[in-house]
Design a protein around this motif. Structure first.
Motif, PDB file in Angstrom:
ATOM      1  N   ARG A  40       0.851  -1.181   0.000  1.00 57.01           N
ATOM      2  CA  ARG A  40       0.000   0.000   0.000  1.00 57.01           C
ATOM      3  C   ARG A  40       0.892   1.238   0.000  1.00 57.01           C
ATOM      4  N   ASP A  41       0.411   2.323  -0.604  1.00 58.62           N
ATOM      5  CA  ASP A  41       1.115   3.593  -0.434  1.00 58.62           C
ATOM      6  C   ASP A  41       0.093   4.686  -0.164  1.00 58.62           C
ATOM      7  N   GLN A  83       7.508   6.558  -1.716  1.00 61.73           N
ATOM      8  CA  GLN A  83       6.856   7.883  -1.689  1.00 61.73           C
ATOM      9  C   GLN A  83       6.846   8.521  -3.075  1.00 61.73           C
ATOM     10  N   ASN A  84       6.816   7.692  -4.118  1.00 63.25           N
ATOM     11  CA  ASN A  84       6.907   8.251  -5.475  1.00 63.25           C
ATOM     12  C   ASN A  84       5.621   8.929  -5.933  1.00 63.25           C
ATOM     13  N   LEU A  85       4.528   8.664  -5.264  1.00 59.45           N
ATOM     14  CA  LEU A  85       3.200   9.249  -5.536  1.00 59.45           C
ATOM     15  C   LEU A  85       2.603   8.825  -6.883  1.00 59.45           C
ATOM     16  N   GLU A 148      13.534  11.412   3.963  1.00 51.90           N
ATOM     17  CA  GLU A 148      13.827   9.973   4.012  1.00 51.90           C
ATOM     18  C   GLU A 148      13.643   9.287   2.652  1.00 51.90           C
ATOM     19  N   THR A 149      13.384  10.054   1.585  1.00 50.81           N
ATOM     20  CA  THR A 149      13.215   9.432   0.263  1.00 50.81           C
ATOM     21  C   THR A 149      14.559   9.325  -0.451  1.00 50.81           C
ATOM     22  N   SER A 150      14.587   8.446  -1.450  1.00 52.53           N
ATOM     23  CA  SER A 150      15.844   8.059  -2.100  1.00 52.53           C
ATOM     24  C   SER A 150      16.273   9.057  -3.171  1.00 52.53           C
ATOM     25  N   VAL A 151      17.534   9.463  -3.080  1.00 59.93           N
ATOM     26  CA  VAL A 151      18.110  10.353  -4.095  1.00 59.93           C
ATOM     27  C   VAL A 151      18.219   9.601  -5.423  1.00 59.93           C
ATOM     28  N   THR A 364      -1.847  12.469  -3.714  1.00 57.73           N
ATOM     29  CA  THR A 364      -1.520  12.030  -5.067  1.00 57.73           C
ATOM     30  C   THR A 364      -1.397  13.244  -5.961  1.00 57.73           C
ATOM     31  N   TRP A 365      -0.887  13.018  -7.165  1.00 62.81           N
ATOM     32  CA  TRP A 365      -0.826  14.116  -8.125  1.00 62.81           C
ATOM     33  C   TRP A 365      -0.767  13.600  -9.524  1.00 62.81           C
TER      34      TRP A 365
END
Ligand SMILES: Cc1cc2nc3c(=O)[nH]c(=O)nc-3n(C[C@H](O)[C@H](O)[C@H](O)COP(=O)(O)OP(=O)(O)OC[C@H]3O[C@@H](n4cnc5c(N)ncnc54)[C@H](O)[C@@H]3O)c2cc1C
Length: 490
Positions: A40-41, A83-85, A148-151, A364-365
């Motif tokens: 899930r996200d 967290q890529n949305l 905390e998201t990935s570069v 979301t977007w």
């Protein structure tokens, strides 16, 4: 883990033993809570169903995992913070979720060539600390995503950040990759394939692109050499309030093209209200500005800074003379001193709490790249669709690569525990994506509903070539199936 749901089982116990043999028992998770969390996200995209969450410690374990999965036709979905949305790390066809957070080393940097080598688990927060401590005269293009998201995932997804106007999207910052392919073989791309200095993509055939925007469906990057930018001694973030979106676009066009500024971005009025803690029933007073344009400026000397700010003042005045409604620029730091709640807009990396920390927690977007000639038309149509569906018109926009193209991003907060709200959000996202694609805009971090819309319209030659590349790199279809229209392992 139930054997019946593995696409072509190894029996569950055997699969579990194989995974434990690769990464160790403590790094194979099959308990209900871990599987549910990985399935899930925060978006409206349909949930997946992970059967195991496996956390390798290095490229060798990633290679062994993929070789095993390839042999047994088990889907593998790579993920870092999820967290890529776009729903891009949801295991829609089951199998193993490959949690890359243990690959979290900043392996090295090359100050002379200006790059840093990171593993996928390196976050924006970690990179910021590393640069402060080791390379204070270098910086990166910071995303507004949580620290905390990935570069590396952001670069692979061609994200955007605080230097996008000067240098373009983040995929271009990748000098080279170390990748593990579906069969477990490892390869380097860019100059790195030959030279021990990963100085750039040129002049070898550019194989890095085989992994950019593929959303983990062609292989897993275990290292990336990412460009750094010089961090100039003097920096400031200026804000210009715009009466309407048209005035904001007029200013962004001219600021983008003049090549003076690191970044230029605009966001619409609901962002200001949400930062203040408002949650619903947002209404714009007719006297309130419709948008806020944010301009990042850096300079080597105070005199150069003065000159750049003079360019900003002059171009704003010219736009006002042409009939646009634009207040004088002011320093974001002054705004934060007056209104501390604006602090998240002043520092990078940042946490935009209001986006995730609200009742229902859904975010979301539709984020798109497209022609700035249709900026105004696209923004107005997107806002009309949001408004008709009962969403506040949250739009974030910026010129990219000195205005060669632009961003239109329409953001929706919703209640992900309310099925009716999820459905309303889903319909709205499809409608916005359709309207943007009709105007020549292309959704980035492309969710699967937008892939369907794009592939309906894509050049058949492009679609055929895409399939040829996918089949060559992942003949059994194990890599993040469900992305770019590719199905479960065959
Ligand atoms: C509040 C908020 C604001 C944001 N603002 C921005 C912004 O300003 N700019 C921007 O660009 N983005 C933004 N984002 C989007 C997103 O957070 C970033 O793109 C982020 O860097 C993605 O990192 P992640 O760890 O969440 O990646 P994940 O979601 O875990 O992974 C992203 C994708 O990459 C694949 N993947 C992950 N690692 C690898 C690997 N090593 N090899 C191959 N494939 C891999 C995954 O399968 C998935 O398809 C924002 C998100 C939020 C929540």
């Amino acid at each position: 883990m139930t054997a019946a749901t593995w696409p072509a089982p190894p029996p569950a116990a055997e699969a579990h033993a194989a995974l434990v043999g690769i990464v160790g028992a403590e790094h194979v998770r099959v308990e209900r809570s871990a599987l549910a969390a990985a399935s899930r996200d925060v978006t409206e995209n349909p949930e997946g169903h992970a059967e195991a969450v496996v956390a390798p410690a290095g490229a060798g374990e990633v290679a062994a995992l993929l070789a095993w999965a390839n042999e047994h036709r088990v889907p593998v979905t790579p993920v870092v913070a999820n967290q890529n949305l776009g729903g891009l790390a949801l295991p829609v066809h089951g199998g193993v979720v490959c949690d890359l957070r243990r690959l979290d080393r900043i392996v090295t940097h090359d100050a002379e060539a200006g790059y840093v080598v990171v593993e996928p688990g390196v976050t924006f927060g970690m990179l910021a600390t590393y640069l402060d401590e080791n390379l204070p005269d270098r910086t990166y293009s910071w995303s507004f995503s949580p620290p905390e998201t990935s570069v590396l995932a952001n670069a692979l997804l061609d994200g955007l950040g605080t230097m996008s106007n000067k240098f373009g999207s983040q995929g271009l910052w990748i000098n080279g990759l170390e990748v593990v392919l579906a069969d477990g073989t490892t390869a380097h791309t860019g100059a790195w394939a030959v030279s021990d200095v990963a100085f750039g993509r040129a002049p070898l055939p550019d194989l890095t692109g085989l992994f950019v925007n593929f959303q983990g469906s062609t292989g897993i990057a275990t290292k990336a050499a990412l460009q750094l930018a010089p961090k100039l001694a003097h920096t400031t973030r200026r804000v210009v309030l715009a009466r309407d979106l048209e005035s904001a676009f007029a200013l962004m066009r001219t600021l983008g093209r003049c090549t003076t500024f690191d970044d230029v971005a605009a966001m619409t009025w609901p962002v200001a209200k949400l930062l203040f803690g408002a949650e619903s029933g947002l209404v714009r007073d007719p006297d309130e500005p419709e948008a806020m344009v944010v301009v990042d400026v850096s300079a080597n000397t105070p005199k150069e800074m003065e000159g750049k700010l003079d360019v900003l003042a002059t171009l704003r005045r010219d736009a006002v003379s042409a009939g646009h409604g634009l207040d004088k620029a002011f320093d974001m730091e002054h705004l934060v001193r007056l209104v501390p709640r604006y602090a998240p807009l002043a520092r990078m990396p940042t946490t935009l709490d209001f986006m995730l920390d609200h009742p229902g927690g859904g975010l979301t977007w539709v984020g798109t790249y497209g022609p700035t000639s249709r900026w105004e038309e696209g923004a107005r149509e997107g806002c009309r669709i949001l408004d008709a569906a009962g969403f506040p018109p949250i739009v974030v926009t910026r010129p990219m690569a000195t205005g060669h193209y632009g961003v239109l991003r329409f953001i929706c907060l919703f209640d992900r525990d309310d099925p009716a709200d999820v459905e309303r959000t889903r319909r709205t996202m499809v409608a916005v994506a359709t309207a943007m694609i009709e105007r020549g805009y292309i959704p980035y971090k492309t969710p699967s509903y937008a892939v369907d819309l794009l592939l309906e319209r894509a050049d058949p030659g492009f679609t055929e070539l895409l399939g040829t590349v996918k089949r060559a790199l992942d003949p059994n279809g194990i890599m993040n199936p469900g992305r770019w229209g590719f199905g479960p392992p065959g």
